[in-house]
Design an enzyme around this catalytic site. Structure first.
Site, PDB file in Angstrom:
ATOM      1  N   TYR A  23     -26.183  14.425  26.446  1.00 41.81           N
ATOM      2  CA  TYR A  23     -25.827  12.996  26.451  1.00 41.81           C
ATOM      3  C   TYR A  23     -26.279  12.308  25.155  1.00 41.81           C
ATOM      4  O   TYR A  23     -25.452  11.812  24.377  1.00 41.81           O
ATOM      5  CB  TYR A  23     -26.457  12.353  27.692  1.00 41.81           C
ATOM      6  N   ASP A  43     -27.003  24.307  21.494  1.00 39.13           N
ATOM      7  CA  ASP A  43     -27.253  23.900  22.879  1.00 39.13           C
ATOM      8  C   ASP A  43     -27.188  25.157  23.747  1.00 39.13           C
ATOM      9  O   ASP A  43     -26.387  26.056  23.472  1.00 39.13           O
ATOM     10  CB  ASP A  43     -26.176  22.900  23.341  1.00 39.13           C
ATOM     11  N   ASN A  47     -27.994  21.665  30.663  1.00 40.57           N
ATOM     12  CA  ASN A  47     -27.600  20.442  31.378  1.00 40.57           C
ATOM     13  C   ASN A  47     -26.459  19.737  30.644  1.00 40.57           C
ATOM     14  O   ASN A  47     -26.432  18.519  30.537  1.00 40.57           O
ATOM     15  CB  ASN A  47     -28.819  19.514  31.517  1.00 40.57           C
ATOM     16  N   ASP A  75     -30.363  29.390  22.555  1.00 35.56           N
ATOM     17  CA  ASP A  75     -31.511  28.987  23.363  1.00 35.56           C
ATOM     18  C   ASP A  75     -32.773  29.050  22.501  1.00 35.56           C
ATOM     19  O   ASP A  75     -33.017  30.070  21.841  1.00 35.56           O
ATOM     20  CB  ASP A  75     -31.626  29.955  24.553  1.00 35.56           C
ATOM     21  N   LYS A 101     -35.473  17.696  31.589  1.00 34.18           N
ATOM     22  CA  LYS A 101     -35.929  16.297  31.687  1.00 34.18           C
ATOM     23  C   LYS A 101     -35.933  15.701  33.092  1.00 34.18           C
ATOM     24  O   LYS A 101     -36.090  14.489  33.241  1.00 34.18           O
ATOM     25  CB  LYS A 101     -35.077  15.425  30.778  1.00 34.18           C
ATOM     26  N   SER A 141     -40.562  10.050  24.683  1.00 36.81           N
ATOM     27  CA  SER A 141     -40.194   9.134  25.765  1.00 36.81           C
ATOM     28  C   SER A 141     -41.318   8.141  26.020  1.00 36.81           C
ATOM     29  O   SER A 141     -42.506   8.460  25.843  1.00 36.81           O
ATOM     30  CB  SER A 141     -39.955   9.967  27.026  1.00 36.81           C
ATOM     31  N   TYR A 166     -42.819  16.622  33.474  1.00 35.89           N
ATOM     32  CA  TYR A 166     -41.881  16.378  32.377  1.00 35.89           C
ATOM     33  C   TYR A 166     -42.538  15.509  31.299  1.00 35.89           C
ATOM     34  O   TYR A 166     -42.520  15.836  30.110  1.00 35.89           O
ATOM     35  CB  TYR A 166     -40.612  15.690  32.909  1.00 35.89           C
ATOM     36  N   LYS A 170     -43.794  16.064  27.048  1.00 34.25           N
ATOM     37  CA  LYS A 170     -43.558  15.192  25.879  1.00 34.25           C
ATOM     38  C   LYS A 170     -44.905  14.838  25.226  1.00 34.25           C
ATOM     39  O   LYS A 170     -45.047  14.852  24.005  1.00 34.25           O
ATOM     40  CB  LYS A 170     -42.825  13.908  26.295  1.00 34.25           C
ATOM     41  N   ASN A 196     -35.052   3.307  28.236  1.00 31.39           N
ATOM     42  CA  ASN A 196     -34.069   3.849  29.201  1.00 31.39           C
ATOM     43  C   ASN A 196     -32.659   3.882  28.611  1.00 31.39           C
ATOM     44  O   ASN A 196     -31.953   2.865  28.669  1.00 31.39           O
ATOM     45  CB  ASN A 196     -34.084   3.018  30.485  1.00 31.39           C
ATOM     46  N   ARG A 310     -39.942   4.705  44.963  1.00 28.93           N
ATOM     47  CA  ARG A 310     -39.871   6.141  44.619  1.00 28.93           C
ATOM     48  C   ARG A 310     -41.239   6.568  44.086  1.00 28.93           C
ATOM     49  O   ARG A 310     -41.835   5.872  43.254  1.00 28.93           O
ATOM     50  CB  ARG A 310     -38.788   6.349  43.562  1.00 28.93           C
ATOM     51  N   ASP A 313     -42.905   6.042  40.386  1.00 29.80           N
ATOM     52  CA  ASP A 313     -42.282   4.955  39.612  1.00 29.80           C
ATOM     53  C   ASP A 313     -43.322   3.903  39.246  1.00 29.80           C
ATOM     54  O   ASP A 313     -44.201   3.579  40.060  1.00 29.80           O
ATOM     55  CB  ASP A 313     -41.175   4.277  40.433  1.00 29.80           C
TER      56      ASP A 313
HETATM   57  N1  UDP Z   1     -33.607   3.218  40.631  1.00 31.00           N
HETATM   58  C1  UDP Z   1     -33.141   2.776  41.884  1.00 31.00           C
HETATM   59  N2  UDP Z   1     -32.187   3.527  42.501  1.00 31.00           N
HETATM   60  C2  UDP Z   1     -31.670   4.672  41.978  1.00 31.00           C
HETATM   61  C3  UDP Z   1     -32.153   5.110  40.708  1.00 31.00           C
HETATM   62  C4  UDP Z   1     -33.132   4.365  40.079  1.00 31.00           C
HETATM   63  O1  UDP Z   1     -33.580   1.755  42.378  1.00 31.00           O
HETATM   64  O2  UDP Z   1     -30.814   5.309  42.609  1.00 31.00           O
HETATM   65  C5  UDP Z   1     -34.617   2.407  39.894  1.00 31.00           C
HETATM   66  C6  UDP Z   1     -35.943   3.111  39.623  1.00 31.00           C
HETATM   67  O3  UDP Z   1     -36.819   2.936  40.715  1.00 31.00           O
HETATM   68  C7  UDP Z   1     -36.384   2.386  38.358  1.00 31.00           C
HETATM   69  C8  UDP Z   1     -35.100   2.079  37.618  1.00 31.00           C
HETATM   70  O4  UDP Z   1     -34.077   2.137  38.619  1.00 31.00           O
HETATM   71  O5  UDP Z   1     -37.015   1.156  38.668  1.00 31.00           O
HETATM   72  C9  UDP Z   1     -34.744   3.068  36.519  1.00 31.00           C
HETATM   73  O6  UDP Z   1     -34.805   4.387  37.047  1.00 31.00           O
HETATM   74  P1  UDP Z   1     -34.216   5.640  36.251  1.00 31.00           P
HETATM   75  O7  UDP Z   1     -34.355   6.830  37.160  1.00 31.00           O
HETATM   76  O8  UDP Z   1     -32.852   5.333  35.734  1.00 31.00           O
HETATM   77  O9  UDP Z   1     -35.156   5.764  34.983  1.00 31.00           O
HETATM   78  P2  UDP Z   1     -36.775   5.896  34.874  1.00 31.00           P
HETATM   79  O10 UDP Z   1     -37.268   4.563  34.393  1.00 31.00           O
HETATM   80  O11 UDP Z   1     -37.310   6.300  36.198  1.00 31.00           O
HETATM   81  O12 UDP Z   1     -36.950   6.945  33.818  1.00 31.00           O
END
Ligand code: UDP
Length: 369
Positions: A23, A43, A47, A75, A101, A141, A166, A170, A196, A310, A313
Site C-alpha cells: 500500500y 516484494d 501482504n 524476500d 504489520k 511508526s 509489531y 519497529k 495513520n 479494543r 488501543d
Molecule cells: N477502529 C474502530 N473500528 C474498527 C477499526 C478501528 O473503531 O473497525 C478505531 C480504533 O479503535 C482506533 C481507530 O479506529 O481508535 C484507528 O484504528 P486503526 O486500526 O485504523 O489504526 P491504529 O491507530 O490502531 O493503528
C-alpha cells in the site's frame, strides 16, 4: 496535488524500495518516479496482490507515471537473492517498507514477526554495506511512542513502552539503527514515524488491497459502505475525548509518499547520522468524526455499532510535525475530505481490489484499452 517536492532533480539516482508492491510502497514509488528517480522495487507478496505478470499495483504505478520500474519478487530473508539484486543495480539509497504489520497476528506469532522484521532488516543492512550503500529511509511508526505522556507528540517523546510485538519490532530496529549510525559514520539514515495512513492515489488506480485479514478503520468502513460487511463496530465510546471515541492523526498516503521524497533530498546532503521525523498532519480526528466525513463526502450510509474498547488501543494520538516542516521542508497537504474521497474512488473503481476480473471493469471506467 499541492505536493512541493517534485521539481528539483535528485542527487541520488537509483532508489531500491523494499515492500514496493504494498500500500504505502506503491504510492511512494509513484512519487519517486515523478521526482525523477530510477526505482528498483522488491516484494515477497506477503501482504500484496501478485498475479501471473507480477505486481498489478506496480504496473499501474508505471501506467500513472509513464515510467518503468525494475521489479523483483524477493524476500529479505533470502540474503543471496538480495545480494544478487544489489550486484545487478547501482543502488544509491534504500527505502525500507517491507515488514509484517498486523498487531493481533504479532501477538500470536512473535517469532514470525521478530524473524521477518528484524532478520530481514539485518540482512538488508549487511548487503547494503557490502555494496557500499549507506543511505536508508526506514518506515517506522508512531506506535513506538506507546501511550502518549503529552499531546501533540514530538520526536523527543520517550519510546519503547509498547504494548504489542509489531510495535516492538519497529522500536528495536530504530535502536539498531542508532547503534549502527553511532558505530560507523558512513551511514545516513532517516526513520519516518508514520501516524495513520489512509486514502489512495487520486487516479483511483492504486490503493490499499491487503491480502491478509485487516482491521484498520478506513478499509473496514469502506467495505461496510460497499455493502460487503454489514456493520462498522466502533471500539469504545467511553474514552476521555469530546465524543468518547478514539482520536488519531490520519494522513493521506500521497502526503506520506511526498515525505519520503523530501527525506531523500535531505539524506543526500547528510553526513553520518540517524534522524527521526514524525509524518502526520498535526490534527487529531475521532473515529466518529471520520465516519461522519466519510458518509458525507461519499454519500453513503454506514451502520455503526458501539462495542467494547479494543485491547491495546490508546485514547488519542496526534503528531507535532514541526520538525519535518523545519528540516525536510515537508507538511501534509491533504484534508480529511480528500482522504475519504480518494479512498472511496479507489474502492468503487476496484471493489475487489487488484483482482484480475476487475481489470476489465476498471479499463472500461477509464475508457482505455
Ligand atoms: N477502529 C474502530 N473500528 C474498527 C477499526 C478501528 O473503531 O473497525 C478505531 C480504533 O479503535 C482506533 C481507530 O479506529 O481508535 C484507528 O484504528 P486503526 O486500526 O485504523 O489504526 P491504529 O491507530 O490502531 O493503528
Amino acid at each position: 496535488m499541492g505536493i512541493s517536492h517534485r521539481i528539483k532533480m535528485p542527487k541520488f539516482k537509483s532508489v531500491l524500495v523494499t515492500g514496493g508492491a504494498g500500500y504505502i510502497g506503491s504510492h511512494c514509488v509513484v512519487d519517486l518516479l515523478n521526482a525523477g528517480y530510477d526505482v528498483i522495487a522488491i516484494d515477497n507478496f506477503a501482504n500484496a496482490v501478485c498475479d501471473d505478470e507480477g505486481s498489478p499495483a506496480l504496473r499501474r504505478a508505471e501506467q500513472i507515471t509513464g515510467k518503468k520500474i525494475a521489479f523483483y519478487k524477493a524476500d529479505l530473508l533470502d540474503k543471496p537473492q538480495i545480494n544478487d539484486i544489489f550486484d545487478k543495480h547501482d543502488v544509491d539509497c534504500v527505502i525500507h517498507f517491507a515488514a509484517l504489520k498486523a498487531v493481533g497476528e504479532s501477538m500470536q506469532q512473535p517469532l514470525l514477526y521478530y524473524q521477518n522484521n528484524l532478520l530481514g532488516m539485518l540482512n538488508l543492512l549487511e548487503v547494503m554495506r557490502s555494496h557500499n550503500c549507506y543511505q536508508m529511509v526506514f518506515s517506522s511508526s508512531c506506535t513506538v511512542y506507546g501511550e502518549p505522556e503529552k499531546l501533540p507528540i514530538t520526536e523527543a517523546h520517550p519510546t519503547g513502552s509498547i504494548t504489542n510485538v509489531y510495535g516492538r519490532t519497529k522500536y528495536f530496529i530504530e535502536e539498531m539503527l542508532k547503534d549502527l549510525s553511532a558505530a560507523d559514520e558512513k551511514w545516513n539514515i532517516i526513520s519516518l514515524r508514520y501516524f495513520n495512513p489512509v486514502g489512495a492515489h487520486p487516479s483511483g488506480l492504486i490503493g490499499e488491497d491487503p491480502t491478509k485479514e485487516f482491521s484498520n478503520l478506513m478499509p473496514y468502513m469502506s467495505q461496510v459502505a460497499l455493502g460487503k460487511k454489514p456493520v462498522l463496530t466502533i471500539f469504545g465510546n467511553d474514552y476521555n475525548t469530546p465524543d468518547g471515541t478514539g482520536i488519531r492523526d490520519y494522513i493521506h498516503v500521497m502526503d506520506l509518499a511526498s515525505g519520503h521524497v523530501a527525506a531523500l533530498k535531505v539524506l543526500s546532503d547528510a553526513h553520518g547520522r540517524l534522524k527521526v521525523y514524525n509524518l502526520g498532519t498535526g490534527r487529531g480526528v475521532s473515529v466518529k468524526e471520520l465516519v461522519d466525513v466519510f458518509q458525507r463526502v461519499t454519500n453513503t450510509n454506514i451502520p455503526i455499532k458501539y462495542v467494547e474498547r479494543r485491547l491495546g488501543d490508546i485514547t488519542a494520538m496526534w503528531a507535532d510535525a514541526t520538525l519535518a516542516k523545519e528540516e525536510l521542508g515537508w507538511t501534509a497537504q491533504h484534508t480529511i475530505e480528500e482522504m475519504c474521497t480518494d479512498f472511496w474512488r479507489w474502492q468503487t473503481m476496484n471493489p475487489d481490489g487488484y483482482a484480475k476480473k476487475q481489470k476489465t471493469t476498471f479499463i472500461a471506467v477509464n475508457g482505455k484499452s
